[in-house]
Design an enzyme around this catalytic site. Structure first.
Site, PDB file in Angstrom:
ATOM      1  N   ASP A 185      -9.319  15.913  25.812  1.00  4.51           N
ATOM      2  CA  ASP A 185      -9.154  15.972  27.264  1.00  4.51           C
ATOM      3  C   ASP A 185     -10.077  14.952  27.929  1.00  4.51           C
ATOM      4  O   ASP A 185     -10.769  14.188  27.250  1.00  4.51           O
ATOM      5  CB  ASP A 185      -9.359  17.390  27.797  1.00  4.51           C
ATOM      6  CG  ASP A 185     -10.799  17.879  27.690  1.00  4.51           C
ATOM      7  OD1 ASP A 185     -11.606  17.226  27.005  1.00  4.51           O
ATOM      8  OD2 ASP A 185     -11.120  18.923  28.288  1.00  4.51           O
TER       9      ASP A 185
ATOM     10  N   LYS B  91     -19.717  20.713  36.110  1.00  8.60           N
ATOM     11  CA  LYS B  91     -19.984  21.770  35.135  1.00  8.60           C
ATOM     12  C   LYS B  91     -21.502  21.904  35.030  1.00  8.60           C
ATOM     13  O   LYS B  91     -22.195  20.908  34.808  1.00  8.60           O
ATOM     14  CB  LYS B  91     -19.377  21.432  33.771  1.00  8.60           C
ATOM     15  CG  LYS B  91     -17.854  21.421  33.765  1.00  8.60           C
ATOM     16  CD  LYS B  91     -17.294  21.126  32.371  1.00  8.60           C
ATOM     17  CE  LYS B  91     -15.774  21.158  32.370  1.00  8.60           C
ATOM     18  NZ  LYS B  91     -15.216  20.868  31.024  1.00  8.60           N
TER      19      LYS B  91
ATOM     20  N   ASP C  44     -14.625  17.540  25.789  1.00  2.00           N
ATOM     21  CA  ASP C  44     -15.274  18.724  25.229  1.00  2.00           C
ATOM     22  C   ASP C  44     -14.287  19.607  24.470  1.00  2.00           C
ATOM     23  O   ASP C  44     -14.686  20.557  23.808  1.00  2.00           O
ATOM     24  CB  ASP C  44     -15.997  19.532  26.312  1.00  2.00           C
ATOM     25  CG  ASP C  44     -15.072  20.070  27.392  1.00  2.00           C
ATOM     26  OD1 ASP C  44     -13.898  19.653  27.451  1.00  2.00           O
ATOM     27  OD2 ASP C  44     -15.535  20.906  28.193  1.00  2.00           O
ATOM     28  N   ARG C  45     -13.010  19.296  24.572  1.00  2.00           N
ATOM     29  CA  ARG C  45     -12.034  20.056  23.784  1.00  2.00           C
ATOM     30  C   ARG C  45     -10.966  19.127  23.252  1.00  2.00           C
ATOM     31  O   ARG C  45     -10.787  18.005  23.731  1.00  2.00           O
ATOM     32  CB  ARG C  45     -11.426  21.186  24.598  1.00  2.00           C
ATOM     33  CG  ARG C  45     -10.607  20.774  25.779  1.00  2.00           C
ATOM     34  CD  ARG C  45     -10.262  21.985  26.644  1.00  2.00           C
ATOM     35  NE  ARG C  45      -9.534  21.605  27.835  1.00  2.00           N
ATOM     36  CZ  ARG C  45      -8.219  21.745  27.983  1.00  2.00           C
ATOM     37  NH1 ARG C  45      -7.496  22.240  26.989  1.00  2.00           N
ATOM     38  NH2 ARG C  45      -7.627  21.396  29.090  1.00  2.00           N
TER      39      ARG C  45
ATOM     40  N   HIS D 140     -11.117  24.777  22.959  1.00  2.00           N
ATOM     41  CA  HIS D 140     -12.579  24.834  23.008  1.00  2.00           C
ATOM     42  C   HIS D 140     -13.077  25.466  21.706  1.00  2.00           C
ATOM     43  O   HIS D 140     -12.634  26.550  21.325  1.00  2.00           O
ATOM     44  CB  HIS D 140     -13.052  25.687  24.186  1.00  2.00           C
ATOM     45  CG  HIS D 140     -12.958  25.006  25.512  1.00  2.00           C
ATOM     46  ND1 HIS D 140     -13.840  24.030  25.922  1.00  2.00           N
ATOM     47  CD2 HIS D 140     -12.086  25.162  26.534  1.00  2.00           C
ATOM     48  CE1 HIS D 140     -13.520  23.615  27.130  1.00  2.00           C
ATOM     49  NE2 HIS D 140     -12.455  24.283  27.529  1.00  2.00           N
TER      50      HIS D 140
ATOM     51  N   ASP E  19     -12.944  14.908  29.599  1.00  2.00           N
ATOM     52  CA  ASP E  19     -14.388  14.881  29.366  1.00  2.00           C
ATOM     53  C   ASP E  19     -14.742  15.130  27.911  1.00  2.00           C
ATOM     54  O   ASP E  19     -15.914  15.275  27.566  1.00  2.00           O
ATOM     55  CB  ASP E  19     -15.115  15.873  30.282  1.00  2.00           C
ATOM     56  CG  ASP E  19     -14.661  17.318  30.086  1.00  2.00           C
ATOM     57  OD1 ASP E  19     -13.515  17.531  29.665  1.00  2.00           O
ATOM     58  OD2 ASP E  19     -15.448  18.239  30.366  1.00  2.00           O
TER      59      ASP E  19
ATOM     60  N   SER F 203     -12.631  17.627  34.106  1.00  2.00           N
ATOM     61  CA  SER F 203     -12.083  17.992  32.813  1.00  2.00           C
ATOM     62  C   SER F 203     -10.683  17.414  32.607  1.00  2.00           C
ATOM     63  O   SER F 203     -10.512  16.207  32.547  1.00  2.00           O
ATOM     64  CB  SER F 203     -12.084  19.518  32.665  1.00  2.00           C
ATOM     65  OG  SER F 203     -11.706  19.912  31.370  1.00  2.00           O
ATOM     66  N   HIS F 204      -9.681  18.269  32.531  1.00  2.00           N
ATOM     67  CA  HIS F 204      -8.313  17.857  32.215  1.00  2.00           C
ATOM     68  C   HIS F 204      -7.435  17.662  33.452  1.00  2.00           C
ATOM     69  O   HIS F 204      -6.267  17.320  33.334  1.00  2.00           O
ATOM     70  CB  HIS F 204      -7.651  18.910  31.325  1.00  2.00           C
ATOM     71  CG  HIS F 204      -7.532  20.247  31.998  1.00  2.00           C
ATOM     72  ND1 HIS F 204      -8.586  21.131  32.054  1.00  2.00           N
ATOM     73  CD2 HIS F 204      -6.504  20.834  32.661  1.00  2.00           C
ATOM     74  CE1 HIS F 204      -8.203  22.218  32.716  1.00  2.00           C
ATOM     75  NE2 HIS F 204      -6.945  22.060  33.099  1.00  2.00           N
TER      76      HIS F 204
ATOM     77  N   ARG G 226     -14.797  22.666  41.275  1.00  2.00           N
ATOM     78  CA  ARG G 226     -13.729  21.694  41.090  1.00  2.00           C
ATOM     79  C   ARG G 226     -12.825  21.648  42.309  1.00  2.00           C
ATOM     80  O   ARG G 226     -12.521  22.679  42.905  1.00  2.00           O
ATOM     81  CB  ARG G 226     -12.901  22.060  39.849  1.00  2.00           C
ATOM     82  CG  ARG G 226     -12.105  20.931  39.265  1.00  2.00           C
ATOM     83  CD  ARG G 226     -11.413  21.345  37.990  1.00  2.00           C
ATOM     84  NE  ARG G 226     -12.330  21.772  36.941  1.00  2.00           N
ATOM     85  CZ  ARG G 226     -11.945  22.072  35.710  1.00  2.00           C
ATOM     86  NH1 ARG G 226     -10.672  22.012  35.387  1.00  2.00           N
ATOM     87  NH2 ARG G 226     -12.833  22.459  34.818  1.00  2.00           N
TER      88      ARG G 226
END
Length: 528
Positions: free
Chosen positions: A319, A191, A323-324, A406, A321, A181-182, A91
């Site tokens: 977020d 990822k 995923d959470r 997560h 992407d 992500s966030h 990242r």
């Protein structure tokens, strides 16, 4: 630090976990990429000393197998910024730290690494979020992969959990999601996962990929791979709905934050009896309404207001992407990730008594207490998805959760999915037919600070000072330092991605929490 607290362990610069001295020496032998900036680097290494079986296995994974596959040049590509290789992913700021050139080299390096541990690599899934740089970075990444002789399965713009699904469900060799992500819109990254959605972290491959990307002489395959576009959304929806169980009509406010939930939620929820009130569903990689980080309370204000205005049963913020996620109850009150973990764990344990539940060490004491009460086995683990997923596989845990939002499911290849977590919460609300606030009220027995961040010049020295000051408590160093007393506890750990110390503290009462919070913060902020 008192002698009884001294441990023969070290940390690589920027990492949030400790390693043994023997692993440190092993990394120095093979020129681990962080060694040049580590203050242990000048220590004499006895090359004749034997490593333990554990140390040898780690070193082999990161170096020996790779060197069988590719002859590394001593020349290094100075344009590759090593700072982008984090503990759990890749990242950085686009285009200063991560760009199309870097992306192509990472694609080639990833193939070389995967072939070193699995010579029969044929297909790598590539997906991306909606950041402005994601299409371009995905294109250069795919170019690098096919130049290295492996096919790309291009599944387009999807959530990160859909990428894990594609790798696991179709039995592909690996997957790479282009996302930051966030993080704010000027960031991007990758990822990575192996087959069966197993994560590739710095410990299990990113370090080697960084070494390979640095080499100027990475070879091009004689036969290029192909880019194969694949539509996965119908299969993904069917897969997700397998987790649904008689969901009743519920009104839910969902804040997609202009990220990938804005695409995935309408697909999954079409046909379900729920009424979705959408917030910021328009896909926009500039994130014009708020940063795609639901852990920041300021980013939940629109969600909380809309839940109260519409008298909804629940609110959820995803977020970037997707995923959470973070939940709020019908009153707009934020619910901690550890509380949600307890709610879901209790439900899953009704189906499988004696199962193991993994939780991160920042979680409230209520979580292991409730897991035991429900007939489960709580297992405390370090922060970070690679640690949680590895331990879940080792323990065959049915479920795991982190306070960061997560949530991990054994039936989801031990991977995390914010959408499956939402489905599970809706299952529970549907079967109990009670307000969300009633469901979580019994779990709010303790008072916690939440996570508080501090900029500290010498993080290791500060942790030593904390250990010395609280030596009368029960201390462990699983991740940073955790100190436990009968009526309160706290953890201080180094951020894996930022120059920060993070404090989480909990007391049996609000008064105890406030008093101890001041006590610990005074030590953290004190200049020595």
């Amino acid at each position: 630090m008192p002698k009884d607290l001294v441990k023969p362990k070290r940390q690589c610069p920027g990492d949030g976990y400790e390693i043994s001295i023997s692993i440190c020496k092993g990394r120095q032998r093979v020129h681990y990429p962080k060694c040049p900036v580590c203050h242990y680097r000048n220590e004499t290494v006895n090359t004749s000393s034997a490593l333990t079986e554990e140390d040898t296995e780690e070193t082999n994974l990161k170096t020996s197998n790779v060197r069988k596959t590719i002859q590394l040049s001593s020349n290094q590509d100075k344009s590759i910024n090593l700072k982008i290789f984090k503990s759990y992913d890749i990242r950085g700021v686009y285009p200063e730290q991560i760009n199309e050139y870097t992306s192509e080299k990472i694609g080639m390096a990833t193939v070389q690494f995967l072939k070193s541990v699995n010579k029969d690599v044929e297909n790598i899934v590539v997906a991306r979020d909606i950041r402005l740089s994601s299409d371009s970075l995905a294109g250069s990444l795919m170019k690098g992969i096919v130049k290295a002789g492996v096919n790309v399965i291009d599944i387009g713009e999807v959530s990160t959990d859909a990428t894990y699904f594609a790798v696991g469900y179709y039995n592909y060799d690996a997957g790479i999601m282009v996302t930051a992500s966030h993080n704010p819109s000027n960031y991007n990254g990758f990822k990575l996962c192996h087959e069966k959605a197993m994560p590739i972290s710095f410990d299990t491959g990113l370090s080697t990929i960084s070494e390979l990307a640095l080499q100027t002489g990475v070879p091009v395959s004689e036969q290029f791979g192909k880019i194969i576009k694949k539509e996965i959304l119908n299969d993904y929806k069917k897969y997700i709905l397998n987790f649904a169980n008689n969901i009743r009509p519920l009104k839910i406010v969902i804040d997609a934050g202009n990220g990938m939930a804005g695409k995935m939620i309408p697909i999954v929820f079409k046909g379900l009896p729920c009424e979705i009130i959408p917030l910021f569903f328009k896909l926009d990689g500039t994130f014009p309404n708020h940063e795609p980080n639901p852990l920041e309370s300021k980013n939940l204000r629109d969600l909380q207001k809309k839940v109260r205005e519409t008298r909804s049963h629940l609110g959820v913020a995803f977020d970037g992407d997707a995923d959470r996620c973070v939940f709020v109850d019908e009153n707009g009150q934020e619910i901690g990730g550890d509380i949600i973990t307890a709610v879901i764990a209790k439900e899953l344990l009704q189906k499988e008594k004696g199962a193991t539940i993994i939780y991160d060490l920042r979680s409230s004491r209520i979580l292991p207490e409730e897991i035991r009460k429900a007939g489960g086995i709580p297992y405390r683990e370090r922060v970070g998805h690679s640690h949680i997923k590895a331990t879940m596989r080792e323990k065959n845990a049915i479920f795991g959760g982190e306070i960061s939002g997560h949530y991990y499911f054994r039936e989801n290849y031990f991977a995390d999915s914010g959408i499956i977590a939402l489905i599970e919460v809706l299952n529970i609300l549907s079967s109990r037919n009670v307000p969300m606030s009633n469901l979580i009220a019994p779990l709010k027995r303790y008072s916690s600070t939440g996570e508080i961040n501090f900029k500290v010049a010498d993080k290791d020295k500060k942790i030593e000072q904390i250990a010395k000051r609280f030596k009368d408590g029960k201390i462990d160093f699983l991740d940073g330092i955790t100190v436990e007393y009968k009526d309160w506890w706290f953890n201080v750990r180094k951020s894996n991605t930022e120059p920060l110390l993070r404090l989480n503290l909990e007391g049996n009462t609000e008064l105890i929490m406030a008093q101890r919070r001041k006590q610990v913060i005074d030590i953290i902020e004190r200049e020595e």
